[in-house]
Design an enzyme around this catalytic site. Sequence first.
Site, PDB file in Angstrom:
ATOM      1  N   CYS A 106       0.844  -1.198   0.000  1.00  0.00           N
ATOM      2  CA  CYS A 106       0.000   0.000   0.000  1.00  0.00           C
ATOM      3  C   CYS A 106       0.875   1.241   0.000  1.00  0.00           C
ATOM      4  CB  CYS A 106      -0.922  -0.001   1.215  1.00  0.00           C
ATOM      5  SG  CYS A 106      -1.946   1.482   1.354  1.00  0.00           S
ATOM      6  N   CYS A 109      -0.535   4.188   2.113  1.00  0.00           N
ATOM      7  CA  CYS A 109      -0.319   3.996   3.549  1.00  0.00           C
ATOM      8  C   CYS A 109       1.128   4.266   3.951  1.00  0.00           C
ATOM      9  CB  CYS A 109      -0.686   2.565   3.949  1.00  0.00           C
ATOM     10  SG  CYS A 109      -2.346   2.041   3.515  1.00  0.00           S
ATOM     11  N   ASP A 110       2.060   3.669   3.234  1.00  0.00           N
ATOM     12  CA  ASP A 110       3.460   3.671   3.653  1.00  0.00           C
ATOM     13  C   ASP A 110       4.355   4.647   2.898  1.00  0.00           C
ATOM     14  OD1 ASP A 110       2.854   1.722   5.475  1.00  0.00           O
ATOM     15  OD2 ASP A 110       3.394   0.067   4.160  1.00  0.00           O
TER      16      ASP A 110
END
Length: 237
Positions: A106, A109-110
Site C-alpha cells: 500500500c 499507507c506507507d
Amino acid sequence: LILEGCSVGGQIIFTEKVDNYPGFPEGIGSYELIQRMQRQAENSGVEITYEEARQITVDEKTQEKTIFTPNKKFTSRTVIIATGAAPKKMDIPGEKEFTGRGVSYCAICDGPLYKGKDVVVIGGGDKAIEEALFLSRLANKVTVIHRRTTLRASKVLKEQAEKEKNINFILECLPEEIKGTDSVESVRIRNVKTQKTDIIPTSGVFIFVGIVPNTEFVRDFLTLDEKGFIITDEAMN
C-alpha cells in the site's frame, strides 16, 4: 457478532502509520486507528469473537445458517460475508521476511515513510501505476519493474507516468529476491529474455501484482467467479 479470524483491522495491520484517513491531519498509527474502530463497534453493541470461519451450511427448510470454526459453531438467520481480499504475494525470497520493514502492499499507507528515498514498484497494471504516480510525489526515484514488454495500465495512466522525470521503467524483468539486513536494501531482478540478472538498490519495495479474495471457505456454499470473487445480485444477495 463479528467472527474475526486473526486480529481486527485487516490489511491495515501491514502498515505502521496511516496518513490519509479523514479526521487525522497529522496521520494516525494503524494500531490506534484499529483500536478506535473496535471501540466504536463495541459501543454500538457489537460482540467480537476471535474464531476463524471455515465453513457455512444452510438448512433448506428453515434457511438457518451454521458457521463452523475450528472450535465452535454459530447459527444465524443472516450472515454478512466481509472477508475482503489479500494482496497477491510473489513468494520470492525476502518478501515475507521484510514485510513491514521495506516491503509494502500500500503506497498511500506507507509512501510518506520513503520521502526523498529510492523505491521500487513491482507490477504494470492500473493499481501499480497509480501507486507509482503517488510515490513520485514523495520519493527521490521510483523504479517500476514489469515482466512484460509493455505496461498493462490504461493509456492515460501510462502517459502520466512517462511524464514524471523521477519514474523509471524496467520492463521484461522479474524480481527474484529482496535483500537487506534490518530492512530492504536492494532487489535482484532477472531479464525474462536474456536471463541476465541485476541488482537494484532501493529502500522500499511496493508490490502490486493483484489480489486474492478470502473466499475459499465458502466455495461449496456460494457461487464464485473464476478468480474466487463472490457473485452477488444488485441487492448484494
